[in-house]
Design a protein around this motif. Sequence first.
Motif, mmCIF file in Angstrom:
data_model
loop_
_atom_site.group_PDB
_atom_site.id
_atom_site.type_symbol
_atom_site.label_atom_id
_atom_site.label_comp_id
_atom_site.label_asym_id
_atom_site.label_seq_id
_atom_site.Cartn_x
_atom_site.Cartn_y
_atom_site.Cartn_z
ATOM 1 N N ALA A 10 0.818 -1.201 0.000
ATOM 2 C CA ALA A 10 0.000 0.000 0.000
ATOM 3 C C ALA A 10 0.857 1.259 0.000
ATOM 4 C CB ALA A 10 -0.924 0.006 1.212
ATOM 5 N N GLY A 11 2.101 1.136 0.425
ATOM 6 C CA GLY A 11 2.998 2.283 0.482
ATOM 7 C C GLY A 11 4.391 1.845 0.859
ATOM 8 N N PHE A 12 5.325 2.775 0.785
ATOM 9 C CA PHE A 12 6.695 2.481 1.184
ATOM 10 C C PHE A 12 7.434 3.790 1.445
ATOM 11 C CE2 PHE A 12 7.429 3.642 -3.120
ATOM 12 C CZ PHE A 12 8.751 4.055 -3.214
ATOM 13 N N ALA A 13 8.533 3.668 2.158
ATOM 14 C CA ALA A 13 9.462 4.782 2.367
ATOM 15 C C ALA A 13 10.865 4.230 2.206
ATOM 16 C CB ALA A 13 9.286 5.391 3.752
ATOM 17 N N LEU A 14 11.722 5.003 1.565
ATOM 18 C CA LEU A 14 13.120 4.626 1.361
ATOM 19 C C LEU A 14 13.982 5.745 1.913
ATOM 20 C CD1 LEU A 14 15.014 2.501 -0.022
ATOM 21 C CD2 LEU A 14 15.000 4.017 -2.015
ATOM 22 N N THR A 15 14.879 5.396 2.835
ATOM 23 C CA THR A 15 15.753 6.391 3.459
ATOM 24 C C THR A 15 17.203 5.956 3.374
ATOM 25 O OG1 THR A 15 15.520 5.333 5.622
ATOM 26 C CG2 THR A 15 14.007 7.147 5.127
ATOM 27 N N ARG A 16 18.081 6.940 3.521
ATOM 28 C CA ARG A 16 19.509 6.662 3.585
ATOM 29 C C ARG A 16 20.111 7.512 4.688
ATOM 30 N NH1 ARG A 16 24.573 8.153 -0.080
ATOM 31 N NH2 ARG A 16 26.012 6.652 0.835
ATOM 32 N N ALA A 17 20.807 6.871 5.611
ATOM 33 C CA ALA A 17 21.460 7.565 6.719
ATOM 34 C C ALA A 17 22.966 7.519 6.536
ATOM 35 C CB ALA A 17 21.075 6.915 8.049
ATOM 36 N N VAL A 18 23.586 8.645 6.785
ATOM 37 C CA VAL A 18 25.041 8.754 6.790
ATOM 38 C C VAL A 18 25.415 9.560 8.026
ATOM 39 C CG1 VAL A 18 27.083 9.608 5.581
ATOM 40 C CG2 VAL A 18 25.167 8.686 4.261
ATOM 41 N N MET A 19 26.188 8.949 8.885
ATOM 42 C CA MET A 19 26.575 9.572 10.152
ATOM 43 C C MET A 19 25.301 9.966 10.925
ATOM 44 S SD MET A 19 29.945 9.453 10.000
ATOM 45 C CE MET A 19 30.617 10.674 11.092
ATOM 46 N N ASP A 20 25.173 11.260 11.262
ATOM 47 C CA ASP A 20 24.016 11.672 12.060
ATOM 48 C C ASP A 20 22.953 12.397 11.231
ATOM 49 O OD1 ASP A 20 25.349 14.033 11.610
ATOM 50 O OD2 ASP A 20 25.269 14.721 13.700
ATOM 51 N N GLU A 21 22.975 12.185 9.913
ATOM 52 C CA GLU A 21 21.960 12.765 9.041
ATOM 53 C C GLU A 21 21.354 11.672 8.174
ATOM 54 O OE1 GLU A 21 23.557 16.043 6.818
ATOM 55 O OE2 GLU A 21 23.433 17.349 8.572
ATOM 56 N N ALA A 22 20.115 11.896 7.776
ATOM 57 C CA ALA A 22 19.434 10.942 6.895
ATOM 58 C C ALA A 22 18.628 11.724 5.868
ATOM 59 C CB ALA A 22 18.512 10.017 7.694
#
Length: 156
Positions: free
Chosen positions: A61-73
């Motif tokens: 029904a939905g999705f989210a894609l994230t990328r984190a590097v160090m203390d930020e995403a």
Amino acid sequence: MASLSVQLRAGDARDAGAAEQVMAAAFDPQWGEAWTRAQLLGVMAMPGVHLLIAEAGGEPAGFALTRAVMDEAELLLLGVVPDHRRHGIASALIRSVIADCAASGVVTLHLEVRSNNPAVLFYTAHGFAKCGERRNYYKGADGRHYDAHTYARAIG
């Protein structure tokens, strides 16, 4: 309106097809914002990338894609199938992304959105504030250009 039972779960490369299915339904082709399977898999192979899948009735029904590097995403993609919009799925996804960021020590979550995308209202309602702009970054199928707006939200 009938209650919609939605489950969120972590996704992986085996879920690229589910994300593709959601993008095909959710992203207007005039903007060219849907990623290909190769693009999804390429990004998903990078360190710090997380896919979150929302399912309703056993279907994507939905999705989210994230990328984190160090203390930020960065929230790279978020989509909900049109038939499942206005049922809280996008809000559940973004809340889960924010909670995951907090748990992993992320202090700022970023995203980018086309200036005329109605999702801007959704993101600002969830605590994101505009922090930058790229002039004429997006080109619509009609040949018109639109700015890209960058947003950020403090975590924690």
